[in-house]
Design an enzyme around this catalytic site. Structure first.
Site, short mmCIF file in Angstrom:
data_model
loop_
_atom_site.label_atom_id
_atom_site.label_comp_id
_atom_site.label_asym_id
_atom_site.label_seq_id
_atom_site.Cartn_x
_atom_site.Cartn_y
_atom_site.Cartn_z
N GLY A 11 0.83 -1.21 0.00
CA GLY A 11 0.00 0.00 0.00
C GLY A 11 0.86 1.26 0.00
O GLY A 11 2.05 1.21 0.32
N ARG A 15 -1.42 8.38 4.05
CA ARG A 15 -1.84 9.19 5.20
C ARG A 15 -0.73 9.42 6.22
O ARG A 15 -0.84 10.26 7.09
CB ARG A 15 -3.06 8.53 5.86
CG ARG A 15 -4.34 8.75 5.08
CD ARG A 15 -5.45 7.82 5.53
NE ARG A 15 -5.29 6.47 5.02
CZ ARG A 15 -6.10 5.45 5.30
NH1 ARG A 15 -7.12 5.63 6.11
NH2 ARG A 15 -5.89 4.26 4.79
N SER A 386 40.36 14.41 38.82
CA SER A 386 39.27 15.20 38.24
C SER A 386 39.77 16.14 37.15
O SER A 386 40.91 16.59 37.18
CB SER A 386 38.61 16.05 39.33
OG SER A 386 38.04 15.19 40.28
C1 UD1 Z 1 -8.73 -3.20 5.01
C2 UD1 Z 1 -9.90 -4.17 4.80
C3 UD1 Z 1 -11.01 -3.84 5.79
C4 UD1 Z 1 -10.47 -3.91 7.20
C5 UD1 Z 1 -9.27 -2.97 7.35
C6 UD1 Z 1 -8.62 -3.21 8.70
C7 UD1 Z 1 -10.01 -4.83 2.45
C8 UD1 Z 1 -10.67 -4.58 1.16
N1 UD1 Z 1 -10.42 -4.06 3.45
O1 UD1 Z 1 -9.15 -1.89 4.67
O2 UD1 Z 1 -12.08 -4.78 5.66
O3 UD1 Z 1 -11.50 -3.58 8.12
O4 UD1 Z 1 -8.28 -3.26 6.35
O5 UD1 Z 1 -7.58 -2.29 8.91
O6 UD1 Z 1 -9.20 -5.71 2.56
N2 UD1 Z 1 -2.20 -3.29 0.38
C9 UD1 Z 1 -1.42 -3.85 -0.62
N3 UD1 Z 1 -1.79 -3.64 -1.92
C10 UD1 Z 1 -2.87 -2.90 -2.28
C11 UD1 Z 1 -3.65 -2.33 -1.24
C12 UD1 Z 1 -3.29 -2.55 0.07
O7 UD1 Z 1 -0.42 -4.52 -0.35
O8 UD1 Z 1 -3.13 -2.77 -3.47
C13 UD1 Z 1 -1.79 -3.52 1.78
C14 UD1 Z 1 -1.43 -2.24 2.52
O9 UD1 Z 1 -0.02 -2.03 2.47
C15 UD1 Z 1 -1.87 -2.53 3.95
C16 UD1 Z 1 -3.02 -3.51 3.77
O10 UD1 Z 1 -2.90 -4.06 2.47
O11 UD1 Z 1 -0.85 -3.15 4.71
C17 UD1 Z 1 -4.39 -2.89 3.98
O12 UD1 Z 1 -4.62 -1.86 3.03
P1 UD1 Z 1 -5.49 -0.59 3.38
O13 UD1 Z 1 -5.60 0.23 2.16
O14 UD1 Z 1 -4.98 0.04 4.62
O15 UD1 Z 1 -6.93 -1.27 3.66
P2 UD1 Z 1 -8.10 -0.62 4.50
O16 UD1 Z 1 -8.83 0.37 3.66
O17 UD1 Z 1 -7.60 -0.21 5.82
MG MG Z 2 -5.54 0.13 6.64
#
Ligand code: UD1
Ligand code: MG
Length: 443
Positions: A11, A15, A386
């Protein structure tokens, strides 16, 4: 228990507003990724695949050869898992746990519990938690009999679904074969136009499976998206580390003001006064007292030492047993043998200090000439008066005495006494004459 793991770490971490990739931000001195892999290793994971974005050299070098799978483009958590399909196909019915790099505080016990559910026959088991503030999380939607039927993302949920307090932590475990069957069926027909990993629950139901869920302590499942949540995770980690230290026989007079690192090792009967900070790489031997306002990093400390108050122990400090380091003393890359003392206002850098050496107040090792570092060696039982400046490289022999106020530029032999300071001169009654003169000038 044999299982594999996938950590999603591709990801963008937008933020956090940072140049450092999110998985390398630290909690208690350890990168988020280190917490997740640490918990997986103690639960017994036999292979861990980490999904990263292209160009994440910093993460790759942190992974040090452990398999990294590149996800391009970042098309959602389902797409990230799909990038591991080749690896999953080789795993048969083995449980595979999928975790997020940004959820670092999950414990090995929780991981084991989830994996056991799949080993016990569940096709998919999702880890959820209960919260009064479910905004942003996927909701665990169940039918009237309490069976999990879908996970609906906040952005896709109806008002009724949004009122559900059981949410998805993001962590789930499934048989590899189940993931291989369901991941290719994911579509991006949703509010974010991404492949949601969470949709495998609904796809599983359609395929006649019975997905399940387990609830865990919300404190383990703090997700880190911004620096406020990073600080919240730090607080949870610190509370956990302090608690473990106290239960293992360490006294913390005011636990809330002591900051530990994930790898801090403290033996029993150590007493830690308020406002002490442990950076990474510290080991404190039994019976030592760390007095208030001390800062310690990459230090090995023996038994029954007294450190501080206001001591600073920097990387490469090695203290034997019964060593005393007092107020406003800084030690760096220095070995101090048993019973050595530096009690006040001193800098000891790049030094080897023998047992029972006494370092007087205000002693400074001049270890740096602006270009290179040089060593100071002080033999067993020597006494440094010292306000001595020891201009390195220099060796003080065992049992030698250095007179106070000396600037020592040449090595001193064993048991010799060295003094280098200006001769003191005396002028009889000069003080009185001075006062008279000054008194006449005063207006
Ligand atoms: C996700 C979950 C949500 C859960 C929440 C908990 C999904 C669709 N949603 O949402 O149900 O309640 O986490 O915190 O799974 N990542 C990748 N590749 C991508 C997108 C994300 O590796 O293309 C990784 C990010 O680095 C991160 C994790 O997946 O470590 C979660 O991604 P994030 O975008 O934070 O998901 P949330 O919207 O928080
Ligand atoms: Mg998240």
């Amino acid at each position: 228990m044999s299982f594999s793991a996938i950590i999603l770490a591709a990801g963008k971490g937008t933020r956090l507003k940072s140049d450092l990739p999110k998985p390398l931000h630290k909690v208690a001195g350890m990168p988020l990724l280190g917490w997740v892999t640490g918990a997986l290793n103690s639960a017994g994971a036999d292979s861990i695949f980490t999904v990263i974005s292209p160009g994440s050299q910093q993460i790759e070098s942190w992974l040090a050869g452990s398999p990294a799978i590149i996800q391009e483009p970042q098309n959602g958590t389902g797409h990230a898992a799909l990038c591991c399909l080749d690896r999953l196909q080789a795993l048969g019915d083995k449980p595979v746990i999928i975790l997020f790099a940004d959820t670092p505080l999950v414990t090995s016990a929780t991981i084991s519990g989830l994996v056991e559910r799949v080993q016990g026959g569940a096709d998919i088991c999702v880890l959820g938690f209960h919260t009064d503030q479910p905004d942003g999380y996927g909701r665990l939607v169940c039918d009237r009999t309490g069976k999990l039927t879908a996970i609906i993302e906040h952005k896709d949920a109806t008002d009724e679904q949004r009122s559900i307090g059981e949410v998805n932590s993001g962590i789930m475990c499934a048989k590899a074969s189940v993931l291989c069957a369901l991941l290719p069926k994911l579509t991006s027909a949703n509010a974010q136009g991404e492949l949601y990993l969470t949709d495998i629950v609904e796809l599983g139901v359609e395929a006649g499976m019975i997905p399940t869920y387990a609830l865990a302590d919300p404190a383990e499942l703090v997700g880190i998206n911004d620096r406020v949540q990073l600080a919240a995770a730090e607080a949870v980690a610190q509370a956990r580390l302090r608690h473990a230290a106290m239960l293992s026989g360490v006294t913390l007079t005011d636990p809330s003001s002591v900051f530990l690192s994930a790898d801090t090792r403290i033996e029993r009967d150590v007493i830690i006064e308020p406002h002490v900070v442990f950076g990474p790489g510290v080991h404190i031997g039994a019976g030592t007292t760390i007095k208030a306002f001390s800062h310690i990093e990459e230090t090995e400390c023996g038994t029954d030492c007294v450190i501080g108050p206001y001591a600073r122990l920097r990387p490469g400090t090695k203290l034997g047993n019964g060593v005393k380091i007092g107020n406003f003393v800084e030690v760096k890359n220095t070995i101090m043998d048993d019973g050595a003392k530096a009690n006040h206002l001193t800098y000891l850098g790049d030094s080897e200090i023998g047992s029972n050496v006494n370092i007087g107040a205000g002693t400074i090792t001049c270890n740096y000439d602006g270009f290179n570092k040089a060593k100071t060696i002080i033999g067993v039982g020597a006494f440094i008066g010292s306000n001595t400046a020891l201009v390195a490289p220099v060796t003080i022999g065992a049992g030698a005495i250095i007179g106070a106020g000396s600037t020592i530029t040449q090595s001193v032999a064993e048991n010799a006494l060295a003094i280098s300071r200006a001769e003191q001169s005396h002028k009889q009654d000069a003080a009185e004459r001075f006062r008279e003169r000054q008194g006449q000038k005063k207006k």
